[in-house]
Enzyme design. Structure first.
Site, PDB file in Angstrom:
ATOM      1  N   CYS A  99       0.848  -1.196   0.000  1.00 12.46           N
ATOM      2  CA  CYS A  99       0.000   0.000   0.000  1.00 12.46           C
ATOM      3  C   CYS A  99       0.884   1.245   0.000  1.00 12.46           C
ATOM      4  O   CYS A  99       1.895   1.303   0.686  1.00 12.46           O
ATOM      5  CB  CYS A  99      -0.855  -0.033   1.262  1.00 12.46           C
ATOM      6  SG  CYS A  99      -1.726   1.492   1.617  1.00 12.46           S
ATOM      7  N   CYS A 103      -3.930   7.350  -1.338  1.00 11.65           N
ATOM      8  CA  CYS A 103      -5.277   7.366  -1.922  1.00 11.65           C
ATOM      9  C   CYS A 103      -6.343   7.730  -0.893  1.00 11.65           C
ATOM     10  O   CYS A 103      -7.423   8.196  -1.268  1.00 11.65           O
ATOM     11  CB  CYS A 103      -5.611   6.014  -2.518  1.00 11.65           C
ATOM     12  SG  CYS A 103      -4.184   5.025  -2.945  1.00 11.65           S
ATOM     13  N   THR A 190      -4.125   4.899   7.897  1.00  9.06           N
ATOM     14  CA  THR A 190      -3.107   4.514   6.922  1.00  9.06           C
ATOM     15  C   THR A 190      -2.209   5.694   6.551  1.00  9.06           C
ATOM     16  O   THR A 190      -2.707   6.751   6.175  1.00  9.06           O
ATOM     17  CB  THR A 190      -3.802   3.963   5.658  1.00  9.06           C
ATOM     18  OG1 THR A 190      -4.546   2.810   6.021  1.00  9.06           O
ATOM     19  CG2 THR A 190      -2.799   3.593   4.583  1.00  9.06           C
ATOM     20  N   GLU A 257      -0.227   1.730   9.863  1.00 11.41           N
ATOM     21  CA  GLU A 257      -1.405   2.379  10.428  1.00 11.41           C
ATOM     22  C   GLU A 257      -1.129   2.920  11.831  1.00 11.41           C
ATOM     23  O   GLU A 257      -0.341   2.352  12.574  1.00 11.41           O
ATOM     24  CB  GLU A 257      -2.592   1.396  10.472  1.00 11.41           C
ATOM     25  CG  GLU A 257      -3.358   1.302   9.170  1.00 11.41           C
ATOM     26  CD  GLU A 257      -2.615   0.614   8.026  1.00 11.41           C
ATOM     27  OE1 GLU A 257      -1.729  -0.197   8.304  1.00 11.41           O
ATOM     28  OE2 GLU A 257      -2.924   0.907   6.848  1.00 11.41           O
ATOM     29  N   HIS A 292     -13.170   4.935  -2.111  1.00  5.63           N
ATOM     30  CA  HIS A 292     -12.043   4.093  -1.697  1.00  5.63           C
ATOM     31  C   HIS A 292     -12.237   2.641  -2.148  1.00  5.63           C
ATOM     32  O   HIS A 292     -11.281   1.968  -2.514  1.00  5.63           O
ATOM     33  CB  HIS A 292     -11.816   4.188  -0.190  1.00  5.63           C
ATOM     34  CG  HIS A 292     -10.396   3.852   0.198  1.00  5.63           C
ATOM     35  ND1 HIS A 292      -9.304   4.512  -0.324  1.00  5.63           N
ATOM     36  CD2 HIS A 292      -9.890   2.893   1.008  1.00  5.63           C
ATOM     37  CE1 HIS A 292      -8.194   3.978   0.159  1.00  5.63           C
ATOM     38  NE2 HIS A 292      -8.523   2.989   0.970  1.00  5.63           N
ATOM     39  N   TYR A 296      -9.770  -0.659  -4.901  1.00  4.36           N
ATOM     40  CA  TYR A 296      -9.144  -1.885  -4.416  1.00  4.36           C
ATOM     41  C   TYR A 296      -8.768  -2.902  -5.485  1.00  4.36           C
ATOM     42  O   TYR A 296      -7.824  -3.654  -5.313  1.00  4.36           O
ATOM     43  CB  TYR A 296     -10.017  -2.497  -3.308  1.00  4.36           C
ATOM     44  CG  TYR A 296      -9.556  -2.047  -1.941  1.00  4.36           C
ATOM     45  CD1 TYR A 296      -9.368  -0.691  -1.671  1.00  4.36           C
ATOM     46  CD2 TYR A 296      -9.247  -2.962  -0.938  1.00  4.36           C
ATOM     47  CE1 TYR A 296      -8.905  -0.281  -0.443  1.00  4.36           C
ATOM     48  CE2 TYR A 296      -8.791  -2.560   0.294  1.00  4.36           C
ATOM     49  CZ  TYR A 296      -8.616  -1.223   0.539  1.00  4.36           C
ATOM     50  OH  TYR A 296      -8.151  -0.825   1.768  1.00  4.36           O
ATOM     51  N   CYS A 299      -5.145  -1.255  -6.688  1.00  2.03           N
ATOM     52  CA  CYS A 299      -3.929  -1.484  -5.887  1.00  2.03           C
ATOM     53  C   CYS A 299      -3.754  -2.952  -5.531  1.00  2.03           C
ATOM     54  O   CYS A 299      -2.664  -3.493  -5.642  1.00  2.03           O
ATOM     55  CB  CYS A 299      -3.899  -0.593  -4.659  1.00  2.03           C
ATOM     56  SG  CYS A 299      -5.083  -1.019  -3.377  1.00  2.03           S
ATOM     57  N   GLU A 443      -5.704  -6.316   5.860  1.00  6.03           N
ATOM     58  CA  GLU A 443      -5.957  -5.048   5.176  1.00  6.03           C
ATOM     59  C   GLU A 443      -6.941  -5.236   4.012  1.00  6.03           C
ATOM     60  O   GLU A 443      -7.818  -4.415   3.789  1.00  6.03           O
ATOM     61  CB  GLU A 443      -4.622  -4.472   4.687  1.00  6.03           C
ATOM     62  CG  GLU A 443      -4.586  -2.960   4.595  1.00  6.03           C
ATOM     63  CD  GLU A 443      -5.315  -2.424   3.394  1.00  6.03           C
ATOM     64  OE1 GLU A 443      -5.325  -3.135   2.378  1.00  6.03           O
ATOM     65  OE2 GLU A 443      -5.868  -1.315   3.467  1.00  6.03           O
TER      66      GLU A 443
END
Ligand code: SF4
Ligand code: FE
Length: 479
Positions: A99, A103, A190, A257, A292, A296, A299, A443
């Protein structure tokens, strides 16, 4: 303005934010082995934007200033922008295998942009104009933002105003002439330790009585009263111990995180974008979640591509590549990865403009994408463990490979096919372990909202009444 990786690192060094990890204050996050990999990942969003071949995906032209800006600070102006976002995420994930965090703030900016416009339309407020001024600053300085949504929530059966401790949801404790004072915390943030600002948003739909919790505002992470407490990750000590054992030493695992605490933090009015409008809390949450969830398949699709590549290479190193069941499993992994990417592209292609002019991905398809990610990434990991073999759970450490007495045994017995070094085999197996282990999987399950949150969205957006109507008509039922 931050342009290069060096600029970015300098900006973090100069930020002077209060960060704690394992009981100690971290004065320079850019020097701490637990943070360096995450920082390297986020830095890729700056570095790659400078490469001419990536300009089209990693930059955009600001509709506010006409200047070329990082896409991570852009407001989507078209379906093309939505699609490019997903392509960009897959591209960067190929470089980092993890990650890259930026974003979340990007999605927060877009969700806030749309929603401040709508709040003003209904309430006659002037949040949108304020927000435009803030956006210009972010674009101009090329800052990295945390998207601050998830509150700690305490007793989940109670709404914010009924919690024993009122701070378990972030709230306004005082309104002053010059601004507000806020108290509370945001969890699982994050990229928080290596961002410049946090954009706070409500965590869920709110009812009457919850007005202090209907809060959207931007806070610099070095503001007085902000404290960041970094979380542990699976095998995080390896980052300091051994590059080989870390698996992905340069870029780490997931996003890094932190729990971000707001201990009576003052926020001037020009940074407040919702204050008490409970009727828009749910809208903002849903928009942020959709934006968001859209990501997914991009990424995690890109991260999965790297896992598949690592498994293929491990198979070559171990002499199993010709086995038909291995090739079949690799094809299955590719199918799972392309399936999630398909979802991200689809929800982007079906995107549409909101009243503010900003484009928004199709919510039910974005939701579908994220729910598929929480399943497919686990299936990909399961296949990766199957293909790589039990060795990823029992591999000796680098220290024993280099040991003057027993190193020769590790060399000899961890070897694969001729012509490939034991060290190369160990490295690729460690990469698979790193990318398919604890924190990375969790995650994929809970990032952008837990799977149950996506099921709730199906109940809301799934148009079950229409589905019943179609079935009734075909069955010839008239009552
Ligand atoms: Fe970006 Fe993916 Fe990380 Fe979310 S999980 S911040 S979309 S890279
Ligand atoms: Fe995430």
């Amino acid at each position: 303005m931050i342009k290069t990786k060096r600029d970015y690192l300098d900006s973090l060094r100069n930020l002077g934010h209060v960060v704690y990890f394992k009981g100690e204050r971290v004065d320079d996050v850019t020097k701490h082995p637990s943070f360096i990999p995450h920082i390297n990942s986020a830095a890729k969003t700056y570095e790659m934007a400078l490469l001419p071949e990536h300009e089209d995906l990693l930059t955009a032209v600001s509709h506010l200033t006409g200047k070329r800006i990082s896409r991570f600070t852009h407001i989507h102006q078209s379906v093309d922008d939505l699609i490019k976002k997903v392509q960009m995420l897959r591209l960067i994930a190929h470089e980092t295998g993890s990650c890259f965090q930026r974003c979340v703030g990007f999605d927060g900016l877009n969700a806030t942009y749309m929603t401040t416009y709508d709040i003003d339309e209904r309430h006659g407020t002037s949040y949108h104009e304020r927000f435009l001024a803030y956006m210009k600053k972010i674009q101009e300085e090329n800052l990295m933002l945390v998207g601050g949504m998830t509150d700690p929530k305490g007793d989940r059966s109670k709404p914010p105003s009924k919690q024993d401790d009122p701070d378990l949801f972030t709230r306004v404790v005082e309104k002053r002439d010059d601004g507000i004072v806020i108290s509370g915390a945001k969890a699982h943030q994050t990229g928080a330790v290596n961002s410049h600002e946090i954009l706070l948003m409500p965590t869920m739909s709110l009812r009457e009585g919850d007005e202090p919790y209907a809060l959207t505002c931007a806070v610099p992470l070095n503001a007085k009263g902000v404290v960041l407490i970094f979380g542990r990750q699976t095998n995080d000590e390896r980052k300091a111990e051994s590059r080989l054992d870390a698996g992905n030493p340069e870029f780490g695992m997931v996003g890094g995180e932190a729990l971000v605490v707001f201990d009576n933090v003052f926020v001037p009015w020009e940074r407040v974008f919702m204050c008490g409008e409970i009727d828009f809390a749910g809208t903002l949450v849903e928009r942020f979640a959709t934006l968001h969830r859209q990501n997914y398949g991009g990424c995690k699709g890109g991260v999965s591509d790297v896992v598949i590549g690592a498994c293929a290479l491990a198979s070559e190193y171990q002499g199993t590549m010709k086995a038909s069941h291995i090739r079949d499993k690799l094809a299955e992994m590719m199918h799972l990865a392309e399936t999630i990417y398909t979802g991200s592209i689809a929800c982007s292609a079906m995107g549409y403009p909101t009243a503010s002019g900003a484009f928004y991905p199709d919510p039910i398809l974005a939701n579908c994408t994220k729910l598929n990610v929480s399943r497919n990434v686990y299936k990909i990991a399961q296949l990766a463990h199957d293909v790589a073999g039990g060795i990823i759970a029992t591999l000796p450490p680098e220290s024993d490979l280099r040991h003057p007495e027993i190193g020769k045994y590790v060399q000899k017995y961890m070897a694969g096919v001729a012509g490939v070094s034991t060290e190369a085999r160990m490295k690729i197996l460690r990469l698979i372990e790193n990318m398919t282990g604890g924190t990375a999987l969790v995650e994929s399950m809970h990032g952008a909202g837990s799977p149950q949150a996506q099921k709730v969205m199906y109940q809301r957006l799934g148009r079950i009444d229409m589905k019943i109507k179609w079935a009734k008509r075909l069955a010839g039922i008239e009552e």
